[in-house]
Every structure is written in structure tokens, then in C-alpha cells.
Motif scaffolding. Structure first.
Motif, PDB file in Angstrom:
ATOM      1  N   ALA A 141      57.250  42.799  37.975  1.00  0.00           N
ATOM      2  CA  ALA A 141      58.352  43.589  38.518  1.00  0.00           C
ATOM      3  C   ALA A 141      59.680  42.957  38.173  1.00  0.00           C
ATOM      4  O   ALA A 141      60.633  43.626  37.796  1.00  0.00           O
ATOM      5  CB  ALA A 141      58.215  43.707  40.037  1.00  0.00           C
ATOM      6  N   PHE A 142      59.721  41.626  38.279  1.00  0.00           N
ATOM      7  CA  PHE A 142      60.959  40.928  37.942  1.00  0.00           C
ATOM      8  C   PHE A 142      61.330  41.162  36.484  1.00  0.00           C
ATOM      9  O   PHE A 142      62.459  41.482  36.154  1.00  0.00           O
ATOM     10  CB  PHE A 142      60.822  39.427  38.195  1.00  0.00           C
ATOM     11  CG  PHE A 142      61.890  38.629  37.521  1.00  0.00           C
ATOM     12  CD1 PHE A 142      63.138  38.530  38.091  1.00  0.00           C
ATOM     13  CD2 PHE A 142      61.666  38.048  36.293  1.00  0.00           C
ATOM     14  CE1 PHE A 142      64.137  37.840  37.442  1.00  0.00           C
ATOM     15  CE2 PHE A 142      62.656  37.351  35.645  1.00  0.00           C
ATOM     16  CZ  PHE A 142      63.893  37.241  36.218  1.00  0.00           C
ATOM     17  N   ALA A 143      60.343  40.990  35.596  1.00  0.00           N
ATOM     18  CA  ALA A 143      60.624  41.096  34.174  1.00  0.00           C
ATOM     19  C   ALA A 143      61.105  42.496  33.804  1.00  0.00           C
ATOM     20  O   ALA A 143      62.051  42.661  33.044  1.00  0.00           O
ATOM     21  CB  ALA A 143      59.394  40.721  33.360  1.00  0.00           C
ATOM     22  N   MET A 144      60.454  43.505  34.347  1.00  0.00           N
ATOM     23  CA  MET A 144      60.852  44.864  34.006  1.00  0.00           C
ATOM     24  C   MET A 144      62.197  45.223  34.624  1.00  0.00           C
ATOM     25  O   MET A 144      63.023  45.880  34.001  1.00  0.00           O
ATOM     26  CB  MET A 144      59.780  45.851  34.462  1.00  0.00           C
ATOM     27  CG  MET A 144      58.439  45.694  33.751  1.00  0.00           C
ATOM     28  SD  MET A 144      58.581  45.635  31.953  1.00  0.00           S
ATOM     29  CE  MET A 144      59.328  47.226  31.611  1.00  0.00           C
ATOM     30  N   ASN A 192      63.345  53.478  42.592  1.00  0.00           N
ATOM     31  CA  ASN A 192      61.903  53.756  42.470  1.00  0.00           C
ATOM     32  C   ASN A 192      61.119  52.720  41.670  1.00  0.00           C
ATOM     33  O   ASN A 192      59.888  52.824  41.587  1.00  0.00           O
ATOM     34  CB  ASN A 192      61.707  55.140  41.843  1.00  0.00           C
ATOM     35  CG  ASN A 192      61.952  56.264  42.831  1.00  0.00           C
ATOM     36  OD1 ASN A 192      61.120  56.548  43.691  1.00  0.00           O
ATOM     37  ND2 ASN A 192      63.109  56.887  42.713  1.00  0.00           N
ATOM     38  N   GLU A 193      61.795  51.718  41.106  1.00  0.00           N
ATOM     39  CA  GLU A 193      61.099  50.709  40.301  1.00  0.00           C
ATOM     40  C   GLU A 193      60.007  49.992  41.096  1.00  0.00           C
ATOM     41  O   GLU A 193      58.894  49.785  40.598  1.00  0.00           O
ATOM     42  CB  GLU A 193      62.091  49.673  39.787  1.00  0.00           C
ATOM     43  CG  GLU A 193      62.887  50.102  38.580  1.00  0.00           C
ATOM     44  CD  GLU A 193      63.855  49.023  38.156  1.00  0.00           C
ATOM     45  OE1 GLU A 193      64.004  48.024  38.886  1.00  0.00           O
ATOM     46  OE2 GLU A 193      64.466  49.168  37.088  1.00  0.00           O
ATOM     47  N   VAL A 194      60.336  49.598  42.323  1.00  0.00           N
ATOM     48  CA  VAL A 194      59.374  48.833  43.119  1.00  0.00           C
ATOM     49  C   VAL A 194      58.102  49.646  43.350  1.00  0.00           C
ATOM     50  O   VAL A 194      56.990  49.107  43.305  1.00  0.00           O
ATOM     51  CB  VAL A 194      60.011  48.398  44.454  1.00  0.00           C
ATOM     52  CG1 VAL A 194      58.962  47.802  45.375  1.00  0.00           C
ATOM     53  CG2 VAL A 194      61.122  47.383  44.202  1.00  0.00           C
ATOM     54  N   LEU A 241      56.414  43.389  49.296  1.00  0.00           N
ATOM     55  CA  LEU A 241      57.035  44.680  48.997  1.00  0.00           C
ATOM     56  C   LEU A 241      58.303  44.901  49.811  1.00  0.00           C
ATOM     57  O   LEU A 241      59.311  45.403  49.306  1.00  0.00           O
ATOM     58  CB  LEU A 241      56.037  45.805  49.271  1.00  0.00           C
ATOM     59  CG  LEU A 241      54.930  46.009  48.240  1.00  0.00           C
ATOM     60  CD1 LEU A 241      53.925  47.025  48.748  1.00  0.00           C
ATOM     61  CD2 LEU A 241      55.517  46.452  46.904  1.00  0.00           C
ATOM     62  N   GLU A 242      58.246  44.508  51.052  1.00  0.00           N
ATOM     63  CA  GLU A 242      59.419  44.652  51.917  1.00  0.00           C
ATOM     64  C   GLU A 242      60.579  43.809  51.398  1.00  0.00           C
ATOM     65  O   GLU A 242      61.729  44.276  51.352  1.00  0.00           O
ATOM     66  CB  GLU A 242      59.046  44.218  53.342  1.00  0.00           C
ATOM     67  CG  GLU A 242      60.200  44.242  54.323  1.00  0.00           C
ATOM     68  CD  GLU A 242      59.824  43.634  55.675  1.00  0.00           C
ATOM     69  OE1 GLU A 242      60.741  43.242  56.416  1.00  0.00           O
ATOM     70  OE2 GLU A 242      58.614  43.542  55.977  1.00  0.00           O
TER      71      GLU A 242
END
Length: 582
Positions: free
Chosen positions: A16-19, A129-131, A172-173
Motif C-alpha cells: 500500500a505504501f509503495a503504490m 479509495n486506495e486503502v 486499516l484504521e
């Protein structure tokens, strides 16, 4: 064929960080997405390549996307050894790439025309919406890794039963809260109205007024910095707390350690602290003394149109080897660049990757003068890397080496195409930029490392501002009378907010890039040969690749002092008379 990046951890938050990093605009420097998660399968899309302006855009249907990932995960969980997960995984990866391609298109078109409210709103949609998309992908990959059905490892991105775990609700939070805070930060940065001369007015309009005195500009800039710091500093404090909690949730000792893992670095924060000590020792006295000579007063910003800029880059890259020239031809043919000077454009320069098309894109917030060549050549180094390596270079430091070395090599070659005065002008600007890396960027690297080690009680706006000034002093990055400004300005350095612990890569990669430039100066063709060799990287880590091509580690004793001596030598040999003419 696309190279897959070996994952050093299967924690989904690193993906998630990389994207997210690949998608975020970094206004105070270039954004690099070459260490974003590479496509785990090759894509042959030559027939589908389109010029940038013809690439279609449509907001993705998030309900359909969630259903696609969920149904694939459900199927994997219920599948038997007779089943094959490959078609469903490939379909999901295609949808994943499409999501981020559309996000990149929205971001670029918004930045090219900030007055376009439609694309600004679309980019905001993706940021929100990425997460969710990363969580859906994570569940799918874990389900496939645990399934008895067939699933090629190339499609699992390194997930296995031992390490693959879905996001916890707490993670996630925290990630969602981090995304909210970053949006809050950008809202602060987008504010242009400040109170000047007893009334609220536009800062950008005010400083653009003809015949504005230096004193009036400095006063307005201070007011603007005060407003940015007042709005952004509390956000930064919350980001630090959120990120430390996230690192703890994911099993890391510190957020700094987490980021070093995400950046695939093969050196430690402890090595960096020792390195920064050596840089501070070399720069603390030299840099402020040199800046007191007011070298920027010698700079002339001669006009350079977009067509002239493109032609100059073509001339200077024409004989850099097949990979580089192919990258340039691809960029030009499909107009994968925006180098126009326009008041509608967002400031800054960066390179992003359009996954669906296997195509990088160069964005330059151009001014319409010769300095744009330094920014464009830097970004083209990122473009060449992403084009040649299918965006799969596994090291941030290698990626920054490609960009900074390209800027060095093209500048050296530009001497054959520019007048002596314009070349000297560019050389001075480039040397000043390199010196600022070792003073200002090193100071920011020191600053954020110290901030993240503060206790919650010590995380106050006053302490952070004081720390920013202290670090600037340590590296000589303080000019007479600029103390208040420098205690505030850190809040406008977007890397500190969006990509913590990024800036040290500017320093260590600059060292490798300088060595490549030295090869070019000492032996014709040697620098380009080294660049081409490194572009076809064999090692997965920065220091290993530096060693493979015969360069010295930036962490070797005396490197900072050596680089400073080299700058002084170039200034004396190439700019001695030019500087004395001041």
C-alpha cells in the motif's frame, strides 16, 4: 519482460505504501515510483499504446471492483487441488493496474490544468479509495497463497502461508487516518490567500507583481511560511504519532525501520547517522561562507521554449546508448511528457508510471527558461529507468542515481550545443543544486530522524520548529537573517509529510551520480558506459550494484569531503573567471 521485485516482507502495508507513493504528487521535488510494486506478470501491449492525450479515462466502479476481488478470494478459499486460480488472479491484477493507471491519468490532468475541477475531484476520489483496493488485494493474495489450488508464484507477489497476513482492523484504521491527514495537508498547501498589508490577498499574485522589491517579497514570503507552518505543523505531529503506531502494529521497532524496509535499502539508519555527521563536518563552515558571496546573483534565466527544451534533451542523449535513445524516442513519439510553462500547472517535477500502457510520464513544472533543462534531464533519467526496467527497479537509491547521473551527463554534453555563457550559467545552477543536496537535504534527513525519535510529550510545534533550525545550522544551511524562515519552512517540504525518510536517498545517490560524472570527465565514454551498465542492473540492492559497476560506497570514509573538493575544483577550473566577474 517485466522484472518482478523480490518482496522483503509480505506485509500488505508495504504494498500500500509503495503504490500510494507512486501516486502522490511531491511538489518540492521529483516523485519516484520505480520502487512501486512491479507487475508480477509481463504485459505485451504494444498494439494498445496511445499518445497521452488520447488515453481514455473513466472513473472505476468500486462496487464492481470489490465484487471482482471478493469473488476471486471466495473461490480460492473453496477451491480444491484440481482447480487453477490463474485466470482469476490475472483478471484481478488487470483491474488493479487499471485502477492505478486511471488514478495517474486523473492526477496528471489535474496538475496540467489546476483549473480543471473535474480531474481534481477525480484524483480526490482515488486518494479516498486506495486503502480499500489494497485491502481487497491483500485478502485475495492471502487466500490464494493458502489455497490448495494452483496459483503461479509470479501472481502471488511473494505471499506465502508463513508471512501472508491480511490487514488488521487497527492497521486499516491507522492507514485511513493517515490518508485523511495527507488530504488535510494538501488543503493547507493549496491555500494561497494570506493577510498582507492589512488585507487578505493572493500570495502568488502579490509576489508576481512587477517591480516588487526584495524586501517586500521577503516579508510576504515570511507571512506565507508562517501560515503554512501554522496549518501544517499540527498535521505533521499527528502523522508522526499515527505512523509510529502503524509501525508498532506491523511489528517494526520504529517507523524509520519500516520505511527503510519499504525502500528496500541495504544500509541502516545507524550508517546514515554516521554519514550525516561526516557531511555536517564538511559543509557546516563551507556552505554558509560560499552562499554569502551571493552566487545566485550571477544566474541569468535565459528563455528556453518547450520545443527548444525537447531538442536540447534529444541532442544530449543522442549517443548515450540504445536503451537511453529508445526511451527518448518512445517518450517523444507518444508525447509522454509535459514540459510547457503555464500558470495553470501545478509546481514541481516528477515521473509517474501508467501501468496499463507500460509507459512512464515526465511532468515538469517548467518556468520557460534554461533551468528547465536541469529538471527535465533529471526526470528523463527516471523515465529511462522506468522504460528500460518496466518500472521494476527495486531500490529507491538506484532510481535516484539514474536521475541525478542523467542530469550530470546531459549537462556535460550540453556544452557542445550551448553558448559558453549559457553553459556556465547552467553549470553554476547545477553545482548550487548539488551543494544544496549536501546541506539542505542532509539537514532534512537529520531533522526527520530526530523528530520521529521524540516522545509524544516532546512533539510540539515549538520543539519541531526549533529542531528544524538546529539541523539547518548543523549543516550550514542558514543564511544571515533567515533563521525565522528556516524554522518554519520545513512544513512546505512535502517529502517530509508524504514520503518520510526519502530525502537521504538524494544524498547517497548524488554520490554515485558524481562518480559517474567523474568517469565521464576523466575518460570519454566511461561515464555513459557505467550508466548503461547500471541501468541494466544485476543486483537487487543499491550498495551491491554500486560495487558491481566499480563505484565506491557513499558510506566510505572521506566521501563527503572528496565531493566538496571536486565541486571546488570544477568551480575554479570552469567558473573561476565567471564567479570573479561578480
Amino acid at each position: 519482460m517485466s522484472r518482478a521485485i523480490p518482496r522483503k516482507t509480505t506485509s500488505a502495508v508495504l504494498r500500500a505504501f509503495a503504490m500510494a507513493l507512486a501516486m502522490l504528487l511531491l511538489l518540492c521535488g521529483c516523485s519516484d515510483d520505480s520502487f512501486a510494486a512491479a507487475k508480477p506478470y509481463p504485459s505485451a501491449n504494444d498494439d494498445g499504446m496511445l499518445p497521452f492525450e488520447k488515453m481514455p479515462y473513466q472513473r472505476p466502479d468500486m462496487d464492481a471492483l470489490e465484487a471482482l476481488f471478493s469473488s476471486a478470494a471466495d473461490y480460492a478459499e473453496a477451491a480444491s487441488a484440481r482447480d487453477d486460480l490463474t485466470p482469476r488472479l490475472e483478471q484481478c491484477w488487470d483491474a488493479y493496474d487499471e485502477f492505478y493507471t486511471l488514478e495517474t491519468l486523473a492526477m496528471l490532468r489535474s496538475d496540467i490544468d489546476q483549473a480543471d475541477e473535474y480531474y481534481a475531484g477525480e484524483y480526490e476520489f482515488f486518494m479516498e479509495n486506495e486503502v480499500k483496493v489494497e485491502a481487497w488485494l491483500d485478502r485475495l493474495l492471502v487466500a490464494c497463497a493458502a489455497s490448495e489450488a494452483r496459483a503461479p508464484s509470479r501472481l502471488l507477489a511473494g505471499y506465502d502461508l508463513a508471512a501472508g497476513e491480511p490487514y488488521s482492523d487497527r492497521a486499516l484504521e491507522l492507514m485511513a487516518r493517515e490518508a485523511d491527514l495527507l488530504r488535510d495537508y494538501w488543503r493547507v498547501m493549496m491555500q494561497d490567500d494570506i493577510e498582507l498589508e492589512g488585507r487578505v490577498q493572493s500570495f502568488s499574485d502579490y509576489i508576481s507583481a512587477p517591480l516588487l522589491s526584495d524586501e517586500a517579497y521577503q516579508a510576504a514570503n515570511l507571512v506565507y511560511c508562517q501560515a503554512c507552518n501554522q496549518g501544517a505543523a499540527p498535521i505533521y505531529i499527528e502523522l508522526v504519532k499515527i505512523r509510529r503506531a502503524l509501525a508498532e502494529e506491523l511489528g517494526f521497532d520504529s517507523y524509520e525501520q519500516f520505511q527503510y524496509e519499504a525502500f528496500a535499502r541495504d544500509y541502516t539508519p545507524e550508517q546514515v547517522r554516521s554519514y550525516l555527521d561526516s557531511v555536517a563536518g564538511a559543509m557546516a563552515d563551507y556552505y554558509p561562507d560560499f552562499m554569502r558571496t551571493d552566487p545566485y546573483s550571477l544566474v541569468s534565466y535565459d528563455p528556453l521554449s518547450a520545443s527548444q527544451l525537447l531538442e536540447l534533451l534529444e541532442q544530449t542523449t543522442a549517443h548515450m546508448g540504445r536503451r537511453v535513445t529508445n526511451a527518448y524516442d518512445f517518450m517523444k513519439t507518444y508525447r509522454l511528457y509535459d514540459i510547457s510553462a503555464s500558470g495553470k500547472k501545478a509546481p514541481g517535477s516528477y515521473t509517474v508510471y501508467l501501468d496499463r500502457y507500460d509507459a512512464p510520464f515526465c511532468y515538469v513544472g517548467a518556468y520557460g527558461d534554461v533551468e528547465d533543462f536541469l529538471d527535465f534531464s533529471h526526470e528523463f533519467g527516471h523515465f529511462a529507468d522506468a522504460y528500460v526496467n518496466y518500472n521494476a527497479t527495486g531500490s529507491l537509491d538506484l532510481s535516484e542515481t539514474y536521475s541525478q547521473a542523467m542530469a550530470n551527463l546531459t549537462l556535460l554534453k550540453s556544452r557542445a550545443f550551448l553558448s559558453g555563457e549559457i553553459y556556465q550559467n547552467l553549470l553554476l545552477l547545477h553545482l548550487l543544486a548539488n551543494l544544496s543536496i549536501y546541506a539542505e537535504q542532509a539537514a532534512y534527513a537529520d531533522f526527520e530522524s530526530r523528530v520521529y525519535r521524540l516522545s509524544d510529550e516532546e512533539l510540539t510545534v515549538e520543539n519541531i520548529n526549533a529542531l528544524a533550525l538546529s539541523c539547518a545550522r548543523r549543516f550550514g544551511a542558514v543564511s544571515d537573517g533567515d533563521e525565522e524562515l528556516l524554522s518554519l519552512y520545513w512544513a512546505q517540504v512535502t517529502h517530509l509529510f508524504e514520503t518520510p525518510f526519502y530525502v537521504i536517498s538524494y544524498c547517497v545517490s548524488a554520490d554515485a551520480a558524481v562518480q559517474i560524472a567523474e568517469l565521464a570527465m576523466n575518460s570519454p565514454g566511461a561515464g555513459i558506459a557505467c550508466y548503461e551498465d547500471m541501468l541494466d542492473w544485476k543486483e537487487d540492492s543499491f550498495l551491491s550494484e554500486v560495487e558491481r559497476v566499480g563505484l565506491v560506497s557513499p558510506f566510505a570514509p572521506g566521501r563527503a569531503a572528496h565531493n566538496l573538493e571536486l565541486v571546488e575544483t570544477i568551480m575554479e577550473n570552469s567558473l573561476g573567471g565567471y564567479l570573479r566577474a561578480a
